[in-house]
Write a protein that holds these residues in place. Structure first.
Motif, PDB file in Angstrom:
ATOM      1  N   SER A   1      62.576  58.186  44.491  1.00 30.59           N
ATOM      2  CA  SER A   1      62.305  57.735  43.130  1.00 30.59           C
ATOM      3  C   SER A   1      60.811  57.824  42.884  1.00 30.59           C
TER       4      SER A   1
ATOM      5  N   ARG B   1      63.521  54.717  49.642  1.00 34.35           N
ATOM      6  CA  ARG B   1      64.501  55.607  49.053  1.00 34.35           C
ATOM      7  C   ARG B   1      65.652  54.753  48.536  1.00 34.35           C
TER       8      ARG B   1
ATOM      9  N   ARG C   1      64.769  56.036  39.093  1.00 34.40           N
ATOM     10  CA  ARG C   1      65.558  56.222  40.307  1.00 34.40           C
ATOM     11  C   ARG C   1      66.308  57.553  40.260  1.00 34.40           C
ATOM     12  N   ASN C   2      66.286  58.261  41.374  1.00 31.80           N
ATOM     13  CA  ASN C   2      67.041  59.502  41.544  1.00 31.80           C
ATOM     14  C   ASN C   2      66.764  60.536  40.453  1.00 31.80           C
TER      15      ASN C   2
ATOM     16  N   PRO D   1      71.907  56.882  45.611  1.00 29.24           N
ATOM     17  CA  PRO D   1      72.218  57.707  44.443  1.00 29.24           C
ATOM     18  C   PRO D   1      73.298  57.057  43.594  1.00 29.24           C
TER      19      PRO D   1
ATOM     20  N   GLU E   1      68.224  59.095  47.641  1.00 28.61           N
ATOM     21  CA  GLU E   1      67.319  60.043  47.004  1.00 28.61           C
ATOM     22  C   GLU E   1      66.016  59.346  46.644  1.00 28.61           C
TER      23      GLU E   1
END
Length: 214
Positions: free
Chosen positions: A5, A201, A180-181, A204, A3
């Motif tokens: 960030s 990326r 992050r995420n 997760p 995912e």
């Protein structure tokens, strides 16, 4: 699937708090944090303060766990030197994050879990000498502390819920604060406030954190 960030720029603190001068390298956010929480993207109804710091790299970090244990055994003084090196280069950031009702519920659940794990760990470690375990067979009672030692790391990790709610880290260079995420609503508002989308990326969080933070 990985995912995206987002990162918030940091700047040097011009007038640091006198009580915080023990930390040499203070930074502060050069952009405003969004009004929604990181995990759920819901409007914040309360806030929490969080001190973040970088983790300066040393070659010791590349060693495997057995080699780290051997290295610490053969060179016990090296641990103190590593700590001094990291402390002299560590970047500190003081932040305040929004949280929603679901975030508050998560904190309550984590505190309850931490209380159970810490209590159980203390009970097992002190089992061989505790009067509360006199009813147990002698062989089992004498080995309780071994089970307690296995729970030390999970119990210690369960104490911190704020990092899970912020998902923030500070790189070693201290130029940005990386989230992050984040939830898509958080990321969308962050970009309008001056944050940057990270080109790389990141992975997760594990399924156990995803289920707990939903």
């Amino acid at each position: 699937m990985p995912e995206p960030s987002v990162s918030f720029p940091l700047r040097h603190v011009t007038t640091p708090n006198p009580t915080e001068l023990q930390h040499k390298h203070w930074r502060e956010l050069d952009a405003e944090l969004p009004s929604v929480c990181v995990v759920h993207g819901a409007p914040g109804t309360w806030t929490f303060k969080l001190y973040l710091s970088s983790h300066p790299y040393v070659p010791y970090d590349d060693l495997s766990l057995p080699r780290k244990i051997l290295h610490d055994f053969l060179r016990p003084s090296a641990r103190r030197k590593r700590s001094e090196y990291r402390r002299s280069r560590k970047i500190w950031v003081k932040t305040r994050w929004p949280g929603c009702s679901a975030c508050r519920q998560y904190r309550r659940e984590r505190r309850a879990l931490s209380l159970v794990l810490v209590s159980l760990t203390a009970y097992l470690i002190t089992g061989p000498i505790s009067p509360l375990t006199e009813w147990m067979p002698a062989d089992l009672r004498s080995s309780l502390h071994l089970f307690g030692f296995f729970l030390i790391v999970p119990a210690a990790k369960s104490l911190g819920s704020r990092l899970d709610l912020s998902r923030a880290t500070v790189p070693e260079n201290g130029t940005d604060l990386v989230v992050r995420n984040p939830h898509t609503d958080f990321a969308r508002e962050a970009l309008t406030l001056g944050a940057r989308q990270q080109s790389e990326r990141v992975s997760p969080p594990g399924w156990w954190k995803r289920s707990a933070l939903r």
